[in-house]
Write a protein that holds these residues in place. Structure first.
Motif, mmCIF file in Angstrom:
data_model
loop_
_atom_site.group_PDB
_atom_site.id
_atom_site.type_symbol
_atom_site.label_atom_id
_atom_site.label_comp_id
_atom_site.label_asym_id
_atom_site.label_seq_id
_atom_site.Cartn_x
_atom_site.Cartn_y
_atom_site.Cartn_z
ATOM 1 N N UNK A 240 1.150 -0.897 -0.524
ATOM 2 C CA UNK A 240 -0.148 -0.194 0.246
ATOM 3 C C UNK A 240 0.680 1.030 0.268
ATOM 4 N N UNK A 241 0.570 2.216 -1.343
ATOM 5 C CA UNK A 241 2.033 2.895 -1.156
ATOM 6 C C UNK A 241 1.226 4.176 -2.192
ATOM 7 N N UNK A 242 1.440 5.405 -1.711
ATOM 8 C CA UNK A 242 1.161 6.916 -2.424
ATOM 9 C C UNK A 242 0.764 6.666 -3.600
ATOM 10 N N UNK A 243 0.001 6.723 -3.868
ATOM 11 C CA UNK A 243 -0.297 7.330 -5.694
ATOM 12 C C UNK A 243 1.115 7.143 -6.572
ATOM 13 N N UNK A 244 1.583 8.596 -6.338
ATOM 14 C CA UNK A 244 3.421 8.179 -7.191
ATOM 15 C C UNK A 244 4.327 7.161 -6.823
#
Length: 337
Positions: A240-244
């Motif tokens: 689960x990572x930030x969109x970028x």
């Protein structure tokens, strides 16, 4: 021509000295960086000075006038390079800092060049004693209040996570994951100067107390709290990572999915400067430092060798030990067109 007597010897010495000076001057005039001033930027974090000094030493060998590095907050460093106020920042982590790069204007303004360091990993760790006793293997297990409470320091029932400085790229990932993994109600993100808070974490682990913290490599910490011995990596059940950063590689051989991108580190430099200075671009493309060497140097810093002069001496020592490779890099950079 044959020279006789003392006067003849003196004349010969003058001729030789003049010739040597002329050759030296010609060599200096041939250096591609002659007359060009460059301004490095840094975030005043001692663990990055070694790499930055190595980059600067190479530019100096190419004839560039390298100013003392200007310290500033990380995002400001990207903006400064984009605007041309700084020439380069030598600690761009990809993809961790990708959003800072894009917000500063992207490749039209600044560009990552070369690969200074490979295989920089990050993630969550806990003391091995607690990991083994409670079969804790993933950060997701801290959603269980009973597991989280093991790492409670201040008595509020939540696990206390020694985390990232405000403004660092890892802060964004940790804050994103606290929500994504449903940990907001059971984990408290401790923030402040990393060097300060991690010292407390080390003392807790030495005292046998359950401890949860974030770390990365290269860093001296892995030589003090050794994964597999004093501490253990935690994995994640899903990425689960930030969109970028979506799509980044988070799987580490021998560890598993740490939940954080496996990063490469690069010099990020002003685009206009790179266009006008092929020798500097080539140097940025060529210079590379093994992660083990950075870990070893960072340990010297942890042991007290933290002044700017001491870290520069570490860089000069590394350069001397790798003279053959260094000279080859410089020669190739000089020839760049």
């Amino acid at each position: 021509m044959r020279l006789n007597g003392r006067m003849g010897l003196q004349k010969a010495l003058v001729v030789v000295m003049f010739s040597a000076a002329a050759v030296t001057g010609a060599v200096a005039d041939d250096l591609p960086g002659k007359g060009v001033t460059v301004q490095p930027a840094d975030q005043n974090y001692v663990n990055e000075w070694f790499q930055g000094d190595l980059v600067s030493l190479g530019l100096k060998d190419l004839g560039y006038d390298v100013k003392d590095s200007a310290s500033m907050q990380m995002q400001a460093a990207f903006v400064s390079v984009a605007n041309g106020d700084a020439t380069y920042y030598p600690a761009f982590w990809n993809p961790l800092h990708k959003s800072f790069f894009e917000q500063a204007g992207g490749e039209a303004k600044l560009q990552p060049v070369g690969t200074l360091v490979t295989n920089s990993i990050q993630g969550y760790l806990i003391d091995k004693k607690t990991a083994d006793a409670n079969n804790i293997k993933t950060i997701n297990q801290l959603k269980d209040p009973a597991i989280a409470k093991l790492f409670d320091i201040d008595g509020d029932g939540k696990a206390d996570l020694y985390g990232c400085d405000p403004g660092w790229g890892c802060e964004r990932v940790i804050e994103h994951q606290l929500d994504a993994y449903g940990l907001r109600d059971t984990v408290h993100h401790l923030q402040g100067s990393y060097e300060t808070i991690i010292a407390d974490a080390i003392e807790r682990i030495k005292a046998g107390k359950p401890t949860l913290y974030y770390a990365w490599t290269p860093n001296w910490l892995s030589a003090v709290l050794r994964p597999g011995q004093e501490v253990a990596w935690l994995t994640v059940t899903s990425t689960a990572l930030p969109d970028d950063q979506v799509g980044a590689v988070t799987e580490v051989p021998g560890i598993g999915n740490t939940g954080f991108p496996v990063n490469t580190q690069h010099v990020i430099a002003n685009t206009d400067f790179l266009k006008k200075n092929p020798a500097a671009r080539k140097w940025f493309e060529l210079v590379a430092v093994p992660i083990e060497d950075i870990n070893a140097e960072n340990l010297l810093e942890h042991e007290g060798q933290t002044s700017a002069a001491q870290v520069l001496a570490h860089a000069e020592d590394w350069k001397a030990k790798h003279k053959t490779q260094w000279d080859a890099w410089i020669a190739e950079a000089k020839a760049a067109k």
